[in-house]
Design an enzyme around this catalytic site. Structure first.
Site, PDB file in Angstrom:
ATOM      1  N   GLU A 108       0.809  -1.229   0.000  1.00 56.71           N
ATOM      2  CA  GLU A 108       0.000   0.000   0.000  1.00 56.71           C
ATOM      3  C   GLU A 108       0.838   1.272   0.000  1.00 56.71           C
ATOM      4  O   GLU A 108       0.307   2.366  -0.246  1.00 56.71           O
ATOM      5  CB  GLU A 108      -0.932  -0.010   1.213  1.00 56.71           C
ATOM      6  CG  GLU A 108      -2.048  -1.045   1.092  1.00 56.71           C
ATOM      7  CD  GLU A 108      -2.972  -1.068   2.285  1.00 56.71           C
ATOM      8  OE1 GLU A 108      -2.575  -0.564   3.361  1.00 56.71           O
ATOM      9  OE2 GLU A 108      -4.089  -1.591   2.147  1.00 56.71           O
TER      10      GLU A 108
ATOM     11  N   GLU B 155       6.135 -22.129   8.367  1.00 58.32           N
ATOM     12  CA  GLU B 155       6.565 -21.228   9.430  1.00 58.32           C
ATOM     13  C   GLU B 155       7.571 -21.877  10.386  1.00 58.32           C
ATOM     14  O   GLU B 155       8.221 -21.191  11.172  1.00 58.32           O
ATOM     15  CB  GLU B 155       5.365 -20.717  10.223  1.00 58.32           C
ATOM     16  CG  GLU B 155       4.679 -21.762  11.063  1.00 58.32           C
ATOM     17  CD  GLU B 155       3.544 -21.171  11.889  1.00 58.32           C
ATOM     18  OE1 GLU B 155       3.580 -21.355  13.114  1.00 58.32           O
ATOM     19  OE2 GLU B 155       2.650 -20.517  11.311  1.00 58.32           O
TER      20      GLU B 155
END
Length: 296
Positions: free
Chosen positions: A80, A111
């Site tokens: 963004e 992970e």
């Protein structure tokens, strides 16, 4: 060590029996803990901005590292920055355990690979100017810890963000930001208030950084990148608001500078050409306020 984000809450033990309106109210009310947690961490967030600023001014990159929800929030924050502040894509990089696929589909076990986290970060050729934001609700995700170790070895600034106290990520990073959101209303679902707290923190950190890099004039988004019709309209409105000019002048000036709002504002307020406005901005570190106030 028991993680507060994983311990079932003592409240709402019959959540599954709530009527819809009560259920929604409970879920919303629980989010206020996220705001309180971020507010308590304000000094650490401010310190992170202060420490990151000189490195970013020196050409460093923002590199976000995480897994699952935390990793996706990091990717989102970086993505963004380009339309909002014209921040170069190559200077906002998101590393997500499991790679690009994990943005849309859970990649089981990704992970847990600390070595992969270290390898993924090293592949970016980390420099001392880089700023690495490491995100994990638990604060102990192996992928993120591997990247943290690699970042520290390279001399980059490491910022660890976790939702549990005394987490390895916050203890081992150069700057630790603990967001103690506590138990989730749905036990272990850190996409809820833990994720909300991380999102607020990232918004605050990156927005403050961009303000101090002169990408905001007053409170106006003057470095917006007009990549669609809505944003083109926004550039016109911002120029009119900042200068008091009419729409025709705003459009005419913007069309001469590829809809770069900063240039248009300086040109209109100084009653100068677009070229002169660009020169003033260049001479004043792209700071609109200083460019306007600069004496001939």
């Amino acid at each position: 060590m028991k993680l507060q984000t994983e311990i079932p809450s003592t409240q709402h033990r019959e959540l599954d029996l709530y009527p819809t309106e009560q259920l929604i109210d409970a879920l919303i009310d629980d989010q206020f803990d996220a705001v309180r947690a971020v507010r308590l961490a304000s000094p650490q967030i401010a310190n992170a901005v202060t420490q990151a600023l000189p490195r970013i001014r020196d050409g460093g990159r923002l590199i976000y590292v995480g897994a699952g929800t935390s990793g996706r929030l990091g990717v989102l924050d970086g993505v963004e920055l380009t339309p909002t502040f014209s921040w170069p894509n190559e200077r906002a990089i998101g590393l997500l355990a499991g790679g690009h696929t994990a943005m849309f589909t859970a990649v089981e076990g990704a992970e847990d690979d600390a070595q992969q986290g270290a390898d993924d970060l090293r592949a970016l050729n980390i420099q001392i100017q880089d700023v690495i934001i490491l995100l994990a609700a638990s604060g102990a995700t192996p992928y993120v810890l591997g990247a943290l170790q690699a970042g520290r070895e390279a001399g980059a600034l490491t910022i660890g963000i976790a939702n549990n106290a005394d987490a390895p990520i916050t203890l081992e990073a150069d700057i630790g930001i603990t967001l103690e959101t506590g138990n989730e209303i749905i036990s272990g679902s850190t996409r809820l208030k833990a994720g909300t707290a991380q999102k607020i923190t990232l918004n605050s950190f990156s927005s403050a950084l961009m303000v101090q890099l002169h990408k905001v004039y007053g409170n106006l988004m003057v470095d917006v990148k007009p990549t669609n019709a809505k944003l083109v309209r926004r550039t016109i409105n911002l120029t009119m608001f900042a200068t008091g000019c009419d729409e025709a002048m705003a459009k005419d000036t913007l069309s001469q500078c590829q809809y770069h709002v900063k240039t248009a504002i300086v040109a209109i307020l100084n009653q100068s050409s677009v070229l002169a406005a660009q020169a003033r901005l260049l001479a004043n570190d792209d700071d609109v306020r200083r460019a306007i106030q600069q004496k001939e």
